[in-house]
Design an enzyme around this catalytic site. Structure first.
Site, PDB file in Angstrom:
ATOM      1  N   HIS A  56      20.394  -2.514   6.732  1.00 12.70           N
ATOM      2  CA  HIS A  56      20.566  -1.171   6.160  1.00 12.70           C
ATOM      3  C   HIS A  56      21.917  -0.540   6.531  1.00 12.70           C
ATOM      4  O   HIS A  56      22.667  -0.092   5.669  1.00 12.70           O
ATOM      5  CB  HIS A  56      19.460  -0.229   6.646  1.00 12.70           C
ATOM      6  CG  HIS A  56      18.074  -0.745   6.392  1.00 12.70           C
ATOM      7  ND1 HIS A  56      17.747  -1.494   5.298  1.00 12.70           N
ATOM      8  CD2 HIS A  56      16.918  -0.606   7.097  1.00 12.70           C
ATOM      9  CE1 HIS A  56      16.458  -1.796   5.338  1.00 12.70           C
ATOM     10  NE2 HIS A  56      15.941  -1.272   6.427  1.00 12.70           N
ATOM     11  N   LEU A 103      19.538   0.418  -0.295  1.00 14.55           N
ATOM     12  CA  LEU A 103      20.357   0.446  -1.508  1.00 14.55           C
ATOM     13  C   LEU A 103      19.642   1.163  -2.648  1.00 14.55           C
ATOM     14  O   LEU A 103      20.233   1.446  -3.686  1.00 14.55           O
ATOM     15  CB  LEU A 103      20.733  -0.983  -1.909  1.00 14.55           C
ATOM     16  CG  LEU A 103      21.636  -1.704  -0.908  1.00 14.55           C
ATOM     17  CD1 LEU A 103      21.969  -3.099  -1.387  1.00 14.55           C
ATOM     18  CD2 LEU A 103      22.927  -0.919  -0.689  1.00 14.55           C
ATOM     19  N   TRP A 159      51.313 -22.530  17.049  1.00 14.37           N
ATOM     20  CA  TRP A 159      51.401 -23.797  16.320  1.00 14.37           C
ATOM     21  C   TRP A 159      50.007 -24.359  16.141  1.00 14.37           C
ATOM     22  O   TRP A 159      49.086 -23.981  16.852  1.00 14.37           O
ATOM     23  CB  TRP A 159      52.249 -24.800  17.124  1.00 14.37           C
ATOM     24  CG  TRP A 159      53.637 -24.319  17.412  1.00 14.37           C
ATOM     25  CD1 TRP A 159      54.040 -23.513  18.419  1.00 14.37           C
ATOM     26  CD2 TRP A 159      54.818 -24.618  16.652  1.00 14.37           C
ATOM     27  NE1 TRP A 159      55.391 -23.271  18.366  1.00 14.37           N
ATOM     28  CE2 TRP A 159      55.898 -23.961  17.281  1.00 14.37           C
ATOM     29  CE3 TRP A 159      55.072 -25.383  15.510  1.00 14.37           C
ATOM     30  CZ2 TRP A 159      57.207 -24.031  16.814  1.00 14.37           C
ATOM     31  CZ3 TRP A 159      56.375 -25.475  15.051  1.00 14.37           C
ATOM     32  CH2 TRP A 159      57.436 -24.794  15.690  1.00 14.37           C
ATOM     33  N   LYS A 212      13.244  -8.454   3.454  1.00 14.77           N
ATOM     34  CA  LYS A 212      13.785  -8.949   4.709  1.00 14.77           C
ATOM     35  C   LYS A 212      12.645  -9.207   5.704  1.00 14.77           C
ATOM     36  O   LYS A 212      11.583  -8.626   5.520  1.00 14.77           O
ATOM     37  CB  LYS A 212      14.806  -7.966   5.268  1.00 14.77           C
ATOM     38  CG  LYS A 212      14.179  -6.723   5.876  1.00 14.77           C
ATOM     39  CD  LYS A 212      15.234  -5.830   6.429  1.00 14.77           C
ATOM     40  CE  LYS A 212      14.664  -4.535   6.884  1.00 14.77           C
ATOM     41  NZ  LYS A 212      13.823  -4.504   8.033  1.00 14.77           N
ATOM     42  N   LYS A 226       0.827  -1.205   0.000  1.00 17.87           N
ATOM     43  CA  LYS A 226       0.000   0.000   0.000  1.00 17.87           C
ATOM     44  C   LYS A 226       0.866   1.261   0.000  1.00 17.87           C
ATOM     45  O   LYS A 226       0.616   2.198  -0.746  1.00 17.87           O
ATOM     46  CB  LYS A 226      -0.850  -0.057   1.270  1.00 17.87           C
ATOM     47  CG  LYS A 226      -1.879   0.982   1.409  1.00 17.87           C
ATOM     48  CD  LYS A 226      -2.739   0.586   2.589  1.00 17.87           C
ATOM     49  CE  LYS A 226      -3.402   1.803   3.188  1.00 17.87           C
ATOM     50  NZ  LYS A 226      -4.095   1.449   4.411  1.00 17.87           N
ATOM     51  N   TYR A 283       8.102 -17.909   2.667  1.00 20.21           N
ATOM     52  CA  TYR A 283       8.913 -17.845   1.442  1.00 20.21           C
ATOM     53  C   TYR A 283       9.116 -19.190   0.759  1.00 20.21           C
ATOM     54  O   TYR A 283       8.902 -19.329  -0.445  1.00 20.21           O
ATOM     55  CB  TYR A 283      10.308 -17.276   1.748  1.00 20.21           C
ATOM     56  CG  TYR A 283      10.359 -15.795   1.951  1.00 20.21           C
ATOM     57  CD1 TYR A 283       9.239 -14.999   1.742  1.00 20.21           C
ATOM     58  CD2 TYR A 283      11.540 -15.179   2.353  1.00 20.21           C
ATOM     59  CE1 TYR A 283       9.301 -13.646   1.948  1.00 20.21           C
ATOM     60  CE2 TYR A 283      11.608 -13.814   2.552  1.00 20.21           C
ATOM     61  CZ  TYR A 283      10.489 -13.052   2.354  1.00 20.21           C
ATOM     62  OH  TYR A 283      10.559 -11.706   2.547  1.00 20.21           O
ATOM     63  N   LYS A 333      14.146   3.668  17.837  1.00 14.09           N
ATOM     64  CA  LYS A 333      12.772   4.167  17.717  1.00 14.09           C
ATOM     65  C   LYS A 333      12.535   5.142  18.862  1.00 14.09           C
ATOM     66  O   LYS A 333      13.209   5.067  19.905  1.00 14.09           O
ATOM     67  CB  LYS A 333      11.789   2.997  17.869  1.00 14.09           C
ATOM     68  CG  LYS A 333      11.999   1.872  16.871  1.00 14.09           C
ATOM     69  CD  LYS A 333      11.456   2.226  15.513  1.00 14.09           C
ATOM     70  CE  LYS A 333      11.658   1.092  14.517  1.00 14.09           C
ATOM     71  NZ  LYS A 333      11.377   1.497  13.138  1.00 14.09           N
ATOM     72  N   ASP A 335      16.552  -5.569  12.711  1.00 11.92           N
ATOM     73  CA  ASP A 335      15.656  -4.817  11.834  1.00 11.92           C
ATOM     74  C   ASP A 335      16.404  -3.780  10.989  1.00 11.92           C
ATOM     75  O   ASP A 335      16.053  -3.539   9.840  1.00 11.92           O
ATOM     76  CB  ASP A 335      14.591  -4.121  12.702  1.00 11.92           C
ATOM     77  CG  ASP A 335      13.493  -3.465  11.868  1.00 11.92           C
ATOM     78  OD1 ASP A 335      13.093  -4.061  10.859  1.00 11.92           O
ATOM     79  OD2 ASP A 335      13.044  -2.354  12.224  1.00 11.92           O
TER      80      ASP A 335
END
Ligand code: BG6
Length: 791
Positions: free
Chosen positions: A272, A211, A617, A179, A44, A154, A365, A267
């Site tokens: 990001h 991105l 070693w 994601k 939406k 998925y 947040k 999140d």
């Protein structure tokens, strides 16, 4: 104009595959777009808008389209909602109202809602598409499925697409995924494997909408175009600090069932902010549009990042969160959630260019403002005695301003005391009229400012990339797994930690300010507002480090973290004692995953460890090239050696590869190692040997059934493992048992059964090789965590 953008994009973007595949990827024809979760929030807010823009940009091309909103609800109830959403899409700024109205009407006519729940529903969709193609005599260009649904769905949807909706005749299939791609490394690996059975890698487009942000996708081109000015200063000698910040004012009401399982690190930071970090620190590729080069350079940075542990993060939770969780998850009043809604993490890239440069990633947040940016703050070596306002006295910085904040538009800002950036991108312009605002401590007029001529939404941008078959700005499987490898240990170490509770908004004051000290980060103020019911008991309360006996040897036991801490401290003590006495410390380390936590501890906390006088070693090695991930040395290198200052000539990998072949008896690799050992150590004795134990009781690469007696004379031998890779090189009991100190490290619930068995069996090195570890003069200590001990 929109068409030009797309054409430009296709030329800029290197499409993978053969020339034929590239041609196919762009062949004109009919395109079916299916958004699963087509009436959901994301669809939406962004997706239909993005697809409408795509449609508008393609209106005069040879492509035709059908759009399907898919969902679990039956068509009757979902259709009205669906069309309401479509009607609300707005016109791209560069289209006239009349033209837009025509296009919108067409867009609505080409769209329909379909229930997509069962395999039959998917078969029905495929049949519908094929019929339409046939009836209208159209060639098919491709099918695009956008999965805007919870990640648990998925694998099932991918399978249904694979079995019933693949286009025929060379048309493309593209499946877009949102994601979260897993919640840690194992779950991301499992999801990648599951999806891999239904879809080819080139068919998957994993979205990270950052991105698609205009400023983010300009970072690499900007770095390249300004190479001459940046090269001399983009390094540890000039950069004071890098900050990557996403501050938000909103809470997570309405998203709690999702958010409470993920929290801010999963999140926002894992995806990001990590992507931005990669773009800022990777070596700019010679060819910015080469997917392979970009991916390769990103992976190099991932492998140079110092591991993240508890001391590299601080976390917080806004005060109202607890009540929101109780309400949305139907929990009682005493339910406490430890999910962080704020986090600040300190990362370091341990390579020659960035070593020691603090990189702060932070997001939260309910903070005081909404803004996203990355700031490169440079050191200022000018001391201003009097003229503080002069330009040379001011902060030197480059700000990649993603959006919002005081500036309100995306921009790249370079402070005027650095250099004037070049501007070659036709889609960008220089801002010369400076509003009266300041950005990160400097008035706008003190910056050179560049901004996109037309602002575009990240999703719309990425949708046009998907349509063009351009994969540069999507997350590859390797990239995803590398990122989870970085974040998973931190997430595990924060398990059970209490976030600092903050009131939200401006009232947070300085509560969330952080202090960066060396490799560690902490809150700057000690005040912690915590409501009494937030104070709980962590699972480790009441259990300290415990000392006892196991198989008549000494045993130290504790919860994993304390145990690792203790072992690291014991190791350092042994090292210091050896260096004091003999000027050198000989340490033999095993492979496997158990010691990784110890390596991280040493790297992050034991700065005074005498690495300069330590010889490292190997206890054992797999017969694979040292450059392969399976090699024990490779893992030791990645998790420990590359992060500490140890002289090269003190490092002794096992010579498993000689004469361009692996572990061939006649090449004498084992003997060679034995000789080196004899030459450098006193009587071939190690000061410290670190061992683990396998499920079958093996230790080093001495497996049940190995001819232990036959190895009696040698110190190093070629051995056989029942699991791949079968060939190994290993220290023998001779070498192990001559050590001054042997530590046997056993961790995790999975080893409980083994520990129980070992506590009962008699010494029988052929059957239980670990029972053959019996230092002749030195000491053996078992380090067993409570999970393994108690189960
Ligand atoms: C999303 C996160 O991926 O990114 C949200 O799930 C967050 O929690 C959002 O609010 C931030 O995106 P932007 O584009 O608003 O900075």
């Amino acid at each position: 104009m929109l068409v030009t953008v797309l054409v430009l994009l296709v030329t800029l973007c290197a499409l993978g595959g053969t020339a034929e595949e590239r041609q196919e990827a762009q062949r004109p024809g009919h395109v079916s777009v299916v958004i699963l979760g087509g009436t959901g929030d994301l669809a939406k807010k962004y997706l239909w808008q993005g697809f409408f823009q795509l449609y508008a940009s393609q209106a005069s091309s040879a492509n035709t389209f059908s759009f399907y909103g898919g969902g679990l609800s039956p068509a009757d109830s979902a259709k009205p909602v669906f069309f309401e959403i479509l009607k609300a899409v707005s016109c791209p700024k560069d289209l006239s109202q009349e033209r837009c109205a025509v296009l919108k009407e067409q867009f609505l006519r080409l769209s329909q809602y379909r229930q997509l729940k069962t395999l039959e529903d998917y078969q029905g969709l495929a049949k519908h598409v094929e019929q339409q193609l046939q009836e209208e005599g159209m060639t098919e260009a491709g099918r695009l499925f956008y999965l805007s649904v919870p990640a648990f769905a998925y694998a099932d949807i991918a399978e249904k697409i694979n079995s019933s909706c693949r286009p025929a005749g060379g048309a493309w299939l593209r499946v877009v995924l949102e994601k979260p791609f897993g919640h840690d490394l194992p779950s991301a690996q499992a999801l990648a494997a599951q999806l891999g059975t239904a879809l080819k890698d080139e068919e998957m487009y994993r979205i990270d909408h950052y991105l698609g942000k205009q400023v983010v996708s300009r970072i690499l081109p900007f770095r390249k175009e300004n190479k001459d000015s940046l090269d001399p200063i983009w390094n540890k000698h000039h950069i004071e600090r890098i900050e990557i910040v996403l501050k938000e004012t909103l809470d997570v009401k309405g998203r709690i069932p999702f958010y409470d399982q993920y929290g801010v690190i999963r999140d926002v930071l894992q995806n990001h902010l990590t992507e931005v970090l990669m773009l800022l620190t990777m070596t700019p590729p010679v060819n910015v549009s080469s997917i392979q080069e970009v991916q390769q350079n990103k992976l190099e940075i991932f492998s140079s990042l110092l591991p993240l542990g508890k001391n590299q993060a601080v976390i917080g939770q806004y005060q109202a969160y607890k009540a929101e969780v109780q309400k949305e998850l139907n929990k009682t009043q005493d339910h406490v959630s430890l999910t962080p809604t704020f986090a600040a993490v300190l990362a370091h890239v341990a390579d020659a260019r960035y070593e020691g440069v603090p990189i702060l990633l932070t997001s939260g947040k309910m903070l005081d403002e909404r803004v996203g940016y990355a700031r490169i703050l440079f050191k200022n070596d000018i001391f201003c005695l009097q003229s503080q306002d002069s330009v040379h006295c001011k902060p030197k910085q480059i700000v990649f301003h993603f959006g919002h904040g005081s500036l309100q538009y995306p921009a790249i800002l370079v402070s005027k005391n650095l250099f004037k950036p070049v501007q070659t991108d036709a889609g960008w312009k220089e801002v010369t009229e400076h509003a009266n605002v300041s950005v990160l401590g400097l008035p706008l007029s003190d910056y050179y400012v560049q901004t996109p001529k037309v602002q575009r939404e990240a999703y719309a941008e990425l949708i046009s990339h998907i349509f063009a078959g351009c994969k540069n700005n999507f997350i590859s499987t390797e990239n995803l797994l590398a990122s989870w490898s970085l974040w998973t240990p931190l997430l595990s170490s924060l398990k059970g930690s209490f976030p600092r509770v903050y009131p939200g908004g401006a009232d947070n004051g300085g509560m969330l300010d952080v202090q960066l000290k060396g490799n560690e980060i902490s809150f700057n103020s000690k005040v912690v507002i915590i409501s009494p019911d937030q104070v709980g008991r962590s699972s480790t309360d009441g259990f300290q480090v415990m000392q006892g006996k196991f198989r008549s040897a000494e045993m130290v036991s504790a919860w994993a973290e304390e145990l690792v801490e203790r072992l690291a401290a014991d190791l350092q003590e042994a090292a210091e004692a050896a260096v004091r006495k003999e000027g050198v410390f000989h340490l033999a380390l095993s492979g496997g995953s158990t010691p990784i936590a110890l390596f991280h501890r040493l790297v992050l906390h034991h700065f005074s460890f005498p690495w300069r006088d330590t010889h490292v070693w190997m206890v054992d090695e797999r017969c694979v090239p040292l450059t392969e991930a399976e090699s024990n040395f490779h893992s030791l290198h990645d998790h420990l050696l590359q992060h500490v200052r140890i002289p090269y000539y003190n490092i002794h990998p096992m010579p498993v590869q000689l004469n361009q072949r692996l572990c061939v008896e006649e090449d004498g690799g084992a003997l060679l190692y034995e000789k080196e050992l004899g030459k450098l150590t006193n009587g071939s004795s190690f000061h410290f040997v670190l061992l683990g134990v396998g499920y079958d009781g093996h230790t080093a690469s001495l497996f049940p059934g190995s001819k232990v007696k036959e190895l009696r004379q040698s110190m190093v031998a070629l051995t056989e493992s029942p699991i791949k890779p079968h060939q190994r090189m290993s220290l023998t009991f001779n070498a192990i048992n001559q050590a001054h100190r042997v530590a046997l490290m056993v961790m995790g619930k999975g080893k409980h059964e083994l520990i129980t068995q070992l506590s009962r069996v008699k010494d029988d090195p052929e059957k239980w090789p670990v029972t053959g570890v019996k230092p002749t003069h030195g000491t053996l200590i078992w380090y067993i965590d409570y999970d393994a001990l108690i189960g």
